[in-house]
Design a protein around this motif. Structure first.
Motif, PDB file in Angstrom:
ATOM      1  N   LEU A   1      48.612  10.712  45.593  1.00 60.96           N
ATOM      2  CA  LEU A   1      48.134  10.371  46.932  1.00 60.96           C
ATOM      3  C   LEU A   1      46.841  11.118  47.222  1.00 60.96           C
ATOM      4  N   LYS A   2      45.912  10.437  47.865  1.00 60.42           N
ATOM      5  CA  LYS A   2      44.655  11.070  48.257  1.00 60.42           C
ATOM      6  C   LYS A   2      44.873  11.839  49.548  1.00 60.42           C
ATOM      7  N   ALA A   3      44.220  12.985  49.654  1.00 59.39           N
ATOM      8  CA  ALA A   3      44.385  13.822  50.846  1.00 59.39           C
ATOM      9  C   ALA A   3      43.437  13.403  51.965  1.00 59.39           C
ATOM     10  N   LYS A   4      42.198  13.115  51.607  1.00 62.92           N
ATOM     11  CA  LYS A   4      41.187  12.836  52.629  1.00 62.92           C
ATOM     12  C   LYS A   4      41.014  11.339  52.876  1.00 62.92           C
ATOM     13  N   VAL A   5      42.072  10.699  53.307  1.00 61.71           N
ATOM     14  CA  VAL A   5      42.009   9.288  53.684  1.00 61.71           C
ATOM     15  C   VAL A   5      42.142   9.222  55.200  1.00 61.71           C
TER      16      VAL A   5
ATOM     17  N   ILE B   1      43.792  19.636  56.593  1.00 64.90           N
ATOM     18  CA  ILE B   1      43.620  19.347  55.158  1.00 64.90           C
ATOM     19  C   ILE B   1      42.531  20.242  54.573  1.00 64.90           C
ATOM     20  N   GLU B   2      41.410  20.380  55.300  1.00 66.00           N
ATOM     21  CA  GLU B   2      40.317  21.218  54.816  1.00 66.00           C
ATOM     22  C   GLU B   2      40.739  22.686  54.728  1.00 66.00           C
ATOM     23  N   ALA B   3      41.538  23.150  55.711  1.00 64.13           N
ATOM     24  CA  ALA B   3      42.025  24.532  55.687  1.00 64.13           C
ATOM     25  C   ALA B   3      42.939  24.757  54.490  1.00 64.13           C
ATOM     26  N   GLU B   4      43.807  23.779  54.198  1.00 64.35           N
ATOM     27  CA  GLU B   4      44.694  23.889  53.034  1.00 64.35           C
ATOM     28  C   GLU B   4      43.885  23.931  51.746  1.00 64.35           C
ATOM     29  N   GLU B   5      42.863  23.081  51.654  1.00 68.46           N
ATOM     30  CA  GLU B   5      42.018  23.067  50.455  1.00 68.46           C
ATOM     31  C   GLU B   5      41.278  24.396  50.292  1.00 68.46           C
ATOM     32  N   GLN B   6      40.787  24.933  51.421  1.00 68.02           N
ATOM     33  CA  GLN B   6      40.074  26.204  51.390  1.00 68.02           C
ATOM     34  C   GLN B   6      41.003  27.325  50.931  1.00 68.02           C
TER      35      GLN B   6
ATOM     36  N   LEU C   1      43.719  27.030  49.126  1.00 61.51           N
ATOM     37  CA  LEU C   1      44.024  26.800  47.713  1.00 61.51           C
ATOM     38  C   LEU C   1      42.870  27.282  46.831  1.00 61.51           C
ATOM     39  N   MET C   2      41.636  26.993  47.252  1.00 58.86           N
ATOM     40  CA  MET C   2      40.468  27.411  46.480  1.00 58.86           C
ATOM     41  C   MET C   2      40.367  28.941  46.439  1.00 58.86           C
ATOM     42  N   GLU C   3      40.613  29.593  47.592  1.00 58.00           N
ATOM     43  CA  GLU C   3      40.571  31.048  47.635  1.00 58.00           C
ATOM     44  C   GLU C   3      41.650  31.661  46.749  1.00 58.00           C
ATOM     45  N   ALA C   4      42.853  31.059  46.761  1.00 55.36           N
ATOM     46  CA  ALA C   4      43.944  31.553  45.918  1.00 55.36           C
ATOM     47  C   ALA C   4      43.581  31.422  44.440  1.00 55.36           C
ATOM     48  N   GLU C   5      42.952  30.298  44.072  1.00 56.19           N
ATOM     49  CA  GLU C   5      42.531  30.103  42.681  1.00 56.19           C
ATOM     50  C   GLU C   5      41.475  31.134  42.282  1.00 56.19           C
TER      51      GLU C   5
END
Length: 196
Positions: free
Chosen positions: A14-18, A133-138, A140-144
């Motif tokens: 599933l796409k997140a940014k739809v 969604i953007e906060a979750e992506e951010q 996730l990116m910081e955790a990576e």
């Protein structure tokens, strides 16, 4: 039980940014098209007349009139070929399937644009959803990035420990070699002395 398993498998596709799309909305869908070895993006703008399905099989039917001829296309929303979906304007409709637009043309086929409080409410929900969604992506990116930095630090620490161990081993080997090298030198000096 089996539906839960299917949903879990579908979740990663599933796409997140739809954006949230409703029937009556005017949307611009950018679709990747392959022609031979070349790939290009084609835009299709029209009114959403139908939404159907859920999950990875969710589709929307978009209708537009081109040179007096009605053209409808069905888009699989979560398809990797659909590059982006942009809502150009929100429409005021009271049905979920707008098939009556097929029989209409000209001014009678127009859909009134949603303005004011109703649009603000929808836009507020959409903005909140997208910011989440953007906060979750951010996050996730910081955790990576943090995990990558920790892995790099651990790798450097093991490398340093190996170098220190190698240096200690070299010092120990040199310390063992030093007494052996001194002992034959003493024997030679004893032989060199004249006998009395």
């Amino acid at each position: 039980m089996s539906r839960q398993i299917i949903d879990e498998v579908e979740q990663k596709y599933l796409k997140a940014k739809v954006p949230t799309v409703y029937p009556g909305d005017t949307v611009r869908v950018k679709l990747r098209i392959k022609e031979g070895t070349k790939e290009r993006v084609q835009a299709f703008e029209g009114v959403v007349i139908k939404l159907q399905g859920s999950g990875t099989s969710k589709t929307m039917t978009v209708r537009r009139v081109f040179q007096g001829i009605g053209v409808e296309r069905v888009f699989l929303i979560n398809s990797p070929l659909v590059e982006s979906i942009k809502v150009m304007r929100r429409g005021v409709v009271r049905r979920s399937k707008l098939y009556y637009l097929r029989q209409r043309s000209g001014k009678s086929a127009r859909i009134q644009e949603k303005v004011g409080a109703a649009l603000g409410k929808i836009q507020g929900k959409e903005d909140a959803r997208m910011s989440k969604i953007e906060a979750e992506e951010q996050a996730l990116m910081e955790a990576e990035q943090k995990a990558a930095a920790q892995a790099l630090a651990a790798e450097e620490a093991t490398k340093k420990a190996e170098e220190e161990a190698a240096a200690k081993a070299a010092e120990a080997a040199a310390a063992e070699e030093a007494p052996k090298a001194e002992a034959p030198a003493e024997e030679e000096t004893a032989e060199d002395k004249p006998a009395e």
